[in-house]
Design an enzyme around this catalytic site. Sequence first.
Site, PDB file in Angstrom:
ATOM      1  N   GLY A 135       5.602-172.387 113.401  1.00 52.36           N
ATOM      2  CA  GLY A 135       5.314-172.189 114.817  1.00 52.36           C
ATOM      3  C   GLY A 135       5.924-173.291 115.658  1.00 52.36           C
ATOM      4  N   SER A 136       6.546-172.915 116.776  1.00 46.98           N
ATOM      5  CA  SER A 136       7.122-173.872 117.732  1.00 46.98           C
ATOM      6  C   SER A 136       8.138-174.792 117.042  1.00 46.98           C
ATOM      7  CB  SER A 136       5.986-174.652 118.409  1.00 46.98           C
ATOM      8  OG  SER A 136       6.471-175.381 119.495  1.00 46.98           O
ATOM      9  N   SER A 137       7.877-176.096 116.953  1.00 50.58           N
ATOM     10  CA  SER A 137       8.819-176.974 116.251  1.00 50.58           C
ATOM     11  C   SER A 137       9.032-176.491 114.815  1.00 50.58           C
ATOM     12  CB  SER A 137       8.297-178.418 116.238  1.00 50.58           C
ATOM     13  OG  SER A 137       9.178-179.254 115.549  1.00 50.58           O
ATOM     14  N   HIS A 276       2.741-169.716 124.623  1.00 50.51           N
ATOM     15  CA  HIS A 276       3.162-170.572 123.516  1.00 50.51           C
ATOM     16  C   HIS A 276       1.946-171.014 122.717  1.00 50.51           C
ATOM     17  CE1 HIS A 276       6.387-173.054 121.823  1.00 50.51           C
ATOM     18  NE2 HIS A 276       5.454-173.925 121.565  1.00 50.51           N
TER      19      HIS A 276
END
Length: 293
Positions: A135-137, A276
Site C-alpha cells: 500500500g502507498s509506498s 488514500h
Amino acid sequence: MLLTSLFTFVAGATLAWGASLEQVTDFGSNPTGIQMHIYVPDAVAESPAVIVALHPCGGSATQWFSSTQLPSYADQNGFILIYAGTTQMSNCWDVQNPDSLTHDGGGDAGGIISMVNYTLERYNGDASKVYVMGGSSGAMMTNVMAGSYPDVFEAGAAFSGVAHACFAGAESATPMSPNQTCAQGQIQHTPEEWGNFVRNSYPGYTGKRPRLQIFHGNADFLVRAECAHQALEQWANVLGLELTQTVPGVPSGEYTQEIYGDGTQLQGFFGEGVGHIAPVNEQVMLRFFGLIE
Ligand SMILES: *[C@@H]1O[C@H](CO)[C@@H](O)[C@H](O)[C@H]1NC(C)=O
Ligand SMILES: *[C@@H]1O[C@H](CO)[C@@H](O)[C@H](O)[C@H]1NC(C)=O
C-alpha cells in the site's frame, strides 16, 4: 492422569493460539539494514507460495500484518507471508534509489530479495509462485520489485502507488519531501519511455514479466490517480498489451475495472470517491495471483 490431561490442555491451547508473526534477523545480504518478519501458517503447504507484503510510509511489518486479511487467507490456503520493514526515510521504501531500481543493485530491493531467497530455501517454497503487494509506498515498491526482479515475481498488486522509477532523480520519496512531482502525477513520459525504465533496470532480460493489478482511488490527492494510469501505461508497454475493456462496478459499486489484453496479465481498478490508501481487496488480488478459487 492429571499430567496427561494437563499436557493435552497445553497442546490444545498451543494449536488454538496458532502461528504468529516472527522476526528473522539473519536472512542474508541486507545492504540497507531493513527488517524481516515472516508469517508461516500452521498448515503451511508442502511447497508454499510466498507473498511479500510491503507497508506504507510510517508503517511497519506488524502494522501491515494487522492491516489486511492476508494472514487468515494464509491460514486457509497454506502460503507464507513475508513482512519486510524499513525504519529509514520516515519508514518509506527507497523507490527513488538507483540501487533498488537496478537488478542485483542492492538497496531495499536487494534486502527484500534476500528475504525471498531465505524463505524459498528454508520452507521449500515454490519459486514459480512468489508475489509482491503493498500500500502507498509499499505499492510504489511493488512496482519497483516487479521491474527490477521480473525473474523472481510471478505477479504483483499495487494499492495507491506510482510507476516503476517515477521517483528516479528525486532525493527522497516521502509525503514530507519538497519534491512531490511524481506523487502529484506530473512526470511526463510516453508509454515507451515508462517501459524503458523497466527494461533498463535489467538490461538484456528476455524472460517472463510479472502480471500486475493496479488499484487506485480517484479521490486520492496525496498520490494522484494519474500515477496509477502511468503505471498501467508502463506495464502495458512492457507486456505488449492494449486496453481492451472498461467495466464499471467491478469489483464493486464505486470501482471501474480496466482490462488490458485478455485481463490475465494486467488490470487496473479505479475507485470513485476512494482516497488514500485504496483498501486492499484480498479476494480479487489472491484470485489474480491464482492462490484462491
Ligand atoms: C537470490 O537467489 C538467486 C537464485 O539463486 C541468486 O541469483 C541471487 O543472487 C540471490 N539474491 C540475493 C540477494 O541473495
Ligand atoms: C523531482 O523528482 C523527479 C522524480 O520524481 C525528478 O525527475 C526531478 O528532477 C526532481 N526535481 C528536482 C528539482 O529535484
